[in-house]
Design a protein around this motif. Structure first.
Motif, PDB file in Angstrom:
ATOM      1  N   UNK A 125       0.846  -1.191   0.000  1.00  0.00           N
ATOM      2  CA  UNK A 125       0.000   0.000   0.000  1.00  0.00           C
ATOM      3  C   UNK A 125       0.878   1.237   0.000  1.00  0.00           C
ATOM      4  N   UNK A 126       0.295   2.334  -0.462  1.00  0.00           N
ATOM      5  CA  UNK A 126       1.101   3.528  -0.719  1.00  0.00           C
ATOM      6  C   UNK A 126       0.347   4.804  -0.380  1.00  0.00           C
ATOM      7  N   UNK A 127       1.115   5.850  -0.217  1.00  0.00           N
ATOM      8  CA  UNK A 127       0.536   7.187  -0.078  1.00  0.00           C
ATOM      9  C   UNK A 127      -0.173   7.624  -1.358  1.00  0.00           C
ATOM     10  N   UNK A 128       0.011   6.890  -2.446  1.00  0.00           N
ATOM     11  CA  UNK A 128      -0.674   7.255  -3.688  1.00  0.00           C
ATOM     12  C   UNK A 128      -2.144   6.824  -3.686  1.00  0.00           C
ATOM     13  N   UNK A 129      -2.601   6.212  -2.605  1.00  0.00           N
ATOM     14  CA  UNK A 129      -4.012   5.857  -2.487  1.00  0.00           C
ATOM     15  C   UNK A 129      -4.390   4.535  -3.109  1.00  0.00           C
ATOM     16  N   UNK A 130      -3.411   3.645  -3.295  1.00  0.00           N
ATOM     17  CA  UNK A 130      -3.713   2.333  -3.864  1.00  0.00           C
ATOM     18  C   UNK A 130      -3.104   1.212  -3.036  1.00  0.00           C
ATOM     19  N   UNK A 131      -3.737   0.051  -3.170  1.00  0.00           N
ATOM     20  CA  UNK A 131      -3.154  -1.222  -2.750  1.00  0.00           C
ATOM     21  C   UNK A 131      -2.882  -2.003  -4.022  1.00  0.00           C
ATOM     22  N   UNK A 146      -8.038   0.554  -5.763  1.00  0.00           N
ATOM     23  CA  UNK A 146      -8.031   1.973  -5.408  1.00  0.00           C
ATOM     24  C   UNK A 146      -8.672   2.222  -4.045  1.00  0.00           C
ATOM     25  N   UNK A 147      -7.964   2.940  -3.203  1.00  0.00           N
ATOM     26  CA  UNK A 147      -8.493   3.362  -1.908  1.00  0.00           C
ATOM     27  C   UNK A 147      -8.877   4.842  -1.969  1.00  0.00           C
ATOM     28  N   UNK A 148      -8.056   5.624  -2.629  1.00  0.00           N
ATOM     29  CA  UNK A 148      -8.421   7.016  -2.861  1.00  0.00           C
ATOM     30  C   UNK A 148      -7.745   8.016  -1.948  1.00  0.00           C
ATOM     31  N   UNK A 149      -7.088   7.510  -0.904  1.00  0.00           N
ATOM     32  CA  UNK A 149      -6.340   8.417  -0.033  1.00  0.00           C
ATOM     33  C   UNK A 149      -5.188   7.637   0.585  1.00  0.00           C
ATOM     34  N   UNK A 150      -4.284   8.348   1.197  1.00  0.00           N
ATOM     35  CA  UNK A 150      -3.044   7.767   1.715  1.00  0.00           C
ATOM     36  C   UNK A 150      -3.321   6.498   2.517  1.00  0.00           C
ATOM     37  N   UNK A 151      -2.759   5.390   2.078  1.00  0.00           N
ATOM     38  CA  UNK A 151      -3.074   4.069   2.645  1.00  0.00           C
ATOM     39  C   UNK A 151      -1.864   3.569   3.424  1.00  0.00           C
ATOM     40  N   UNK A 166      -7.229  -2.913   4.206  1.00  0.00           N
ATOM     41  CA  UNK A 166      -6.414  -1.703   4.177  1.00  0.00           C
ATOM     42  C   UNK A 166      -7.030  -0.654   5.088  1.00  0.00           C
ATOM     43  N   UNK A 167      -6.163   0.184   5.688  1.00  0.00           N
ATOM     44  CA  UNK A 167      -6.622   1.341   6.457  1.00  0.00           C
ATOM     45  C   UNK A 167      -5.887   2.576   5.967  1.00  0.00           C
ATOM     46  N   UNK A 168      -6.543   3.735   6.156  1.00  0.00           N
ATOM     47  CA  UNK A 168      -6.025   4.923   5.486  1.00  0.00           C
ATOM     48  C   UNK A 168      -6.382   6.195   6.237  1.00  0.00           C
TER      49      UNK A 168
END
Length: 352
Positions: A125-131, A146-151, A166-168
């Motif tokens: 997971x990334x600060x780009x909002x994806x896993x 896609x998570x949509x925010x910093x994950x 995932x948590x974000x």
């Protein structure tokens, strides 16, 4: 605490620590220079022996390292999640360079987890909002969720390789089921607002939920595979049963003075977990699930702090349990450039 081993990482501030799933005498630490703000990273592979903690291998990266995961299929391989967005696969028998480099994330790669069931994939997971889901044998990711925010954190369900969590920053716990059609939801099956009020009354002494705050960490219970613990900026640890996403938390644990940075359920007991915090402490908890009910039929249990370890002198950023043995040996790391190995069960006996 009489039996505590220590290792120092001069010039590098640890972000994560993991015991090998193969050996109780091998651990690894992901670290960063200058607290991860600027500069390179170093992956430490450490061996525990008669002489204490010794370096077996180090791997340097051009950017900070924020997390790591041991391979579940090769005892000598491990992943590092890096500040440049890459995930690097290293082999302790291969000098210097990663044997694979996975580079799709557009921002910092902050979390990495290896599938414990089929063992043939890992997630990042990334600060780009994806896993992203990867195969260790392919440079391109298998799927992007896609998570949509910093994950900040991603993980696999311990019993089902198709379920990823995932948590974000948006205060939600998300559950993805890779068996579902992609559709517009991209396999998203459950989205739990961590700060939602419980549908039932909370026990006396437990304050009501505060405003939504970033969730920094989560972990699946190793014995109850629908239960997840979360922790973050509001200092509160909560557990949820993903079968009842609308019900709110099943237990609440309070006591940390600053953000909860890392959580780890015990591999030895269903109700025990450890938390690491920016308040420089590590705390041992029971989630209350095995205690006699003191509040009648109230489903929300107040977790109980069983012990506190305060030997770190900076933010505590990592904690992990040794899988082997009957005792509760754990490793903790902090920005004080220290790795501490100790027996959490000593806390239970009042010797912490």
């Amino acid at each position: 605490m009489a039996s505590m081993l220590e290792f120092r990482t001069p010039g590098f501030n640890p972000y994560a620590v993991k015991y090998s799933p193969y050996y109780d005498s091998r651990i690894a630490v992901a670290s960063a220079a200058n607290y991860g703000i600027v500069g390179n990273g170093r992956l430490f592979c450490l061996g525990l022996g008669p002489q204490g903690v010794q370096i077996e291998k180090t791997f340097d990266t051009n950017d900070a390292q924020y997390d790591l995961a041991w391979s579940e299929i090769n005892e000598n391989q491990l992943l590092a999640a890096c500040g440049d967005g890459s995930i690097k696969l290293y082999d302790v028998n291969v000098n210097d360079f990663p044997i694979m480099n996975f580079f799709e994330h557009k921002r910092e790669a902050y979390s990495v987890a290896w599938s414990p069931v089929t063992k043939d994939t890992f997630a990042s997971s990334s600060w780009d909002g994806t896993v992203k889901i990867w195969s260790p044998t392919r440079r391109e990711s298998l799927r992007t969720l896609p998570v949509g925010n910093c994950t900040y954190s991603t993980s696999y369900c311990p019993s089902n390789p198709n379920i990823v969590s995932a948590v974000s920053t948006d205060s939600h716990l998300r559950i993805f089921d890779l068996r579902t059609p992609v559709t517009a939801q991209y396999h998203l099956t459950t989205k739990i607002p961590v700060h939602q009020p419980s549908l039932v009354a909370t026990p006396p002494g437990i304050s009501p939920p505060c405003l939504p705050a970033e969730i920094l960490t989560h972990d699946w219970n190793k014995y109850r595979d629908t239960v997840i613990a979360t922790g973050g900026v509001d200092k509160v640890i909560r557990t949820f049963d993903i079968r009842s996403p609308a019900a709110g938390p099943t237990s609440i644990m309070t006591g940390h003075d600053y953000a909860v940075r890392r959580l780890a359920w015990s591999p030895h007991a269903a109700d025990i977990l450890l938390s690491a915090s920016y308040d420089m402490t590590v705390r041992l908890w029971t989630d209350g699930s095995t205690m006699e009910p003191n509040y009648g039929s109230m489903p929300v249990k107040p977790g109980l702090q069983l012990g506190i370890m305060n030997r770190h002198t900076e933010f505590v950023t990592g904690v992990d349990w040794c899988l082997f043995g009957v005792a509760g040996w754990v490793a903790t790391v902090g920005w004080d450039e220290r790795v501490l190995l100790w027996d959490a069960n000593m806390m239970l006996q009042g010797k912490g």
